[in-house]
Every structure is written in structure tokens, then in C-alpha cells.
Design a protein around this motif. Structure first.
Motif, PDB file in Angstrom:
ATOM      1  N   ARG A  32       2.164   8.439   7.395  1.00  0.00           N
ATOM      2  CA  ARG A  32       1.517   8.893   6.009  1.00  0.00           C
ATOM      3  C   ARG A  32       2.034  10.281   6.004  1.00  0.00           C
ATOM      4  NH1 ARG A  32      -2.840   5.863   4.264  1.00  0.00           N
ATOM      5  NH2 ARG A  32      -3.269   4.264   5.952  1.00  0.00           N
ATOM      6  N   ASP A  75       0.883  -1.136   0.111  1.00  0.00           N
ATOM      7  CA  ASP A  75      -0.027  -0.084   0.030  1.00  0.00           C
ATOM      8  C   ASP A  75       0.887   1.283  -0.063  1.00  0.00           C
ATOM      9  OD1 ASP A  75      -2.164  -1.504   0.111  1.00  0.00           O
ATOM     10  OD2 ASP A  75      -2.536  -1.450   2.311  1.00  0.00           O
ATOM     11  N   GLN A  78       0.540   3.938  -2.737  1.00  0.00           N
ATOM     12  CA  GLN A  78       0.172   5.268  -2.435  1.00  0.00           C
ATOM     13  C   GLN A  78       0.995   6.473  -2.627  1.00  0.00           C
ATOM     14  OE1 GLN A  78      -2.378   5.885   1.062  1.00  0.00           O
ATOM     15  NE2 GLN A  78      -3.304   4.012   1.012  1.00  0.00           N
TER      16      GLN A  78
END
Ligand code: ADP
Ligand code: MG
Length: 326
Positions: free
Chosen positions: A99, A11, A15
Motif C-alpha cells: 500500500r 482492489d 484504490q
């Protein structure tokens, strides 16, 4: 997904590092290898540079600037060879998949990549102490590379841009030297967001005006020393002609000499060229809006001689940066 959902390795790559846009690579991220097809008759220049936390940057460093710098130091190597950037890989060890950090890091990385048309084509991602290793691939015509072993006695020595502000910022962080806040932020920007001199390096190679080149990452004396050794020549440097960064230019003459000669993290080009190329080099530097200053000449006698503006010899104790001795 919320900020707190755990990111898997795949991921994370998808991303933050995979982009939906056509690129130069024949095959980009996603398979066991990327595939690059060089333009017919061109050579590929390849270089890797690693940035390690607490060694090359401070813990907690701004992620966006780190993304920029990780690629910038690699593009600087392509520039010093005269190769046009094509693609790069990114090997990343991260203590955690955060993130906010990943978004900022990839933003800084891709802003510089896009400015140079350099495509991310693969890499590796693992958990571990923060460590960023980039490999860049560039292209150039055979025979045009700006090699370290091509300096010739009688050549001028040139420096792009300015030297020493990054080292001055380091002195500021280490409290070895006191700077006003606005001076500190100006000098620090040279340390955190260096400008690789890609266009100048490529034009020097493509026009055949320069003989030898290196990028200055560990201090001028040491890096010029690599050209001298590889080419089997010596040099005389006019220390007072060295272009100091705007903040360093306002400090004492002693600090100016010391940080222009043996700073670090400059990412400017040092190149040699015959005196017959002076005007063309000045025109070419103006064309790519990168200052270029003549600071000395290549001699047949081995060794590096430092002189002042009057030509009088200087005896300065200087050391270039070495990871295993400091
Ligand atoms: P492998 O198991 O062969 O090492 P990985 O599972 O590590 O492959 O990576 C899957 C794909 O993602 C590969 O194409 C690899 O090049 C790419 N990749 C991994 N990490 C990164 C990264 N940080 N940036 C760009 N591409 C990456
Ligand atoms: Mg892998």
C-alpha cells in the motif's frame, strides 16, 4: 482496511488508479478497452516507454519519484513530436501489492499527469519483477509533427534547458566521481524527476518554427545522430556552447564536454530551425520559461563534426547509451 489486508488485483486498481473525476476519454478504466475520441481533424501521437528495475532505476527507488519519472519520460516523447498530452495507459508488474508504495507511486504519477491534463485510461496489472510501462496518447494538427527526418542544411541546432546533470548524478552513485552532498542532491533531482518540455515542444510544432526534433534520452550525440540519419544531413556542434546543468557547470571542462555530449536521462529537446526563426524561438522559449540555446548547425556533408568555441575541430571519443552493448 489495515495495512496488512491483502489487496486483490481489482482492489489495487480501484484504490490507487481509478479516479472519480470527469476526463477527456469517452470511456476510461473498467472495460476491455478505453475509448478516446480525437478532436475533429486532429491526429493522435502514440508512444511507449518502459522502466525496468535495475536497468532504468535502482532497486528500492523512491516510489513517488518513480511515478513521476515513468510518465515524464513518456511526455518527453510527446513533447519531441509537438503533441499535446491527452491520455495514457499503465502496465505495471509488481513483486507485491504494497500500500505505501502504491500510494506514493500513484501520487507522483498523478501529480505530473494533472499538471499536463493527461488522463489514465487503462492498463494492466500483474505480479512480477518491478516493471512500469506507460503508453501516452497526444494530439496535434496534421502536418505539424516535429519529425526526425525534416532537418534541412543551414538549420540551427537548438537544445532546451541543460544537459549532463543526470549523468553526473549517476557518476556520483557509481562512485566514479565525488560530489558534495548538496551537489549530489541537486544533480540527482535531474535524474529522478526530469521535466518534460511539453509546452516548448507543442509551441514549436504549432507555430511551425522548428523543422525537426528529438528528445535527448540516450545522450546528445546519439540522439542528434538519429535526426542526421533520418534527414540525410550532417552537423557541426560547438561543444563549448552546450548548456551544462548547474552542477556539471562547476566540474572540469573534460567532464562537462563528456556529459553534455554523451550523458543520458536528460529529457531535453534537440530541435532544428532556420536561422530566420532565431528571434521568434527565443521569444517562445521565454514564454514557456524554458531556456533554449543555439549549439550548432545542420550541414549538407554527412557526419557530425565537433568544434570548440574558436571553431577548431575536436576529436572526442564518445558513445551514446545502448542497452545491448553496455
Ligand atoms: P483484462 O482482463 O481485459 O486485461 P484487466 O482485468 O487487466 O482487464 O483490467 C481491468 C480494467 O482495469 C481494464 O479497463 C484495464 O484497462 C484497467 N487496468 C488494469 N490495470 C491498470 C492499471 N495499472 N492502471 C490503470 N488501469 C488499469
Ligand atoms: Mg489485463
Amino acid at each position: 482496511m489495515s495495512q496488512h489486508d491483502a489487496l486483490s488485483e481489482f482492489d489495487l486498481i480501484k484504490q490507487y488508479f481509478v479516479r472519480q473525476r470527469p476526463g477527456r476519454a469517452t470511456l476510461g478504466i473498467g472495460d476491455d478497452c478505453a475509448l478516446l475520441t480525437p478532436a475533429p481533424g486532429r491526429q493522435i501521437a502514440i508512444s511507449s516507454d518502459m522502466l525496468v528495475e535495475d536497468r532504468h532505476f535502482f532497486a528500492g527507488a523512491d516510489a513517488r519519484k518513480l511515478g513521476h519519472k515513468s510518465l515524464a519520460v513518456n511526455l518527453s516523447d510527446l513533447a519531441a513530436m509537438g503533441a499535446r498530452p491527452v491520455a495514457f495507459t499503465l502496465a505495471l508488474a509488481l513483486p507485491q501489492a504494497e500500500r505505501g508504495w502504491l500510494a506514493a507511486f500513484s501520487e507522483g504519477l498523478f501529480a505530473l499527469a494533472d499538471a499536463h491534463g493527461c488522463e489514465l485510461i487503462g492498463g494492466d496489472t500483474t505480479k512480477g519483477p518491478l516493471n512500469i510501462c506507460i503508453t501516452v496518447f497526444g494530439e496535434l494538427a496534421p502536418g505539424q509533427a516535429l519529425r526526425r527526418d525534416r532537418a534541412v542544411a543551414g538549420d540551427d541546432i537548438w537544445i532546451s534547458g541543460t544537459l549532463g546533470d543526470a549523468r553526473l548524478a549517476l557518476a556520483g552513485y557509481r562512485m566514479e566521481h565525488t560530489l558534495a552532498p548538496h551537489e549530489m542532491s541537486e544533480a540527482a533531482s535531474r535524474m529522478h524527476t526530469p521535466t518534460p518540455r511539453v509546452e516548448l515542444g507543442c509551441l514549436l510544432a504549432e507555430t511551425g518554427l522548428a523543422h525537426a526534433a528529438i528528445d535527448i534520452s540516450d545522450g546528445l550525440v546519439g540522439d542528434l545522430g538519429h535526426i542526421l540519419k533520418a534527414s540525410g544531413v550532417g552537423a557541426t556542434l560547438d561543444v563549448d556552447a552546450l548548456p551544462a546543468g548547474p552542477v556539471l557547470a562547476r566540474q572540469s571542462a573534460q567532464l562537462r564536454r563528456s556529459y553534455t555530449l554523451a550523458g543520458g536521462d536528460d529529457y531535453e529537446l534537440c530541435f532544428t530551425a532556420p536561422p530566420s526563426s532565431r528571434e521568434q524561438i527565443a521569444a517562445l522559449a521565454a514564454r514557456c520559461a524554458t531556456p533554449a540555446t543555439r549549439v550548432g548547425s545542420i550541414d549538407t556533408a554527412a557526419g557530425l563534426r565537433l568544434v570548440d568555441a574558436t571553431g577548431a575541430p575536436l576529436d572526442l571519443a564518445l558513445r551514446s547509451f545502448d542497452h545491448f552493448t553496455q
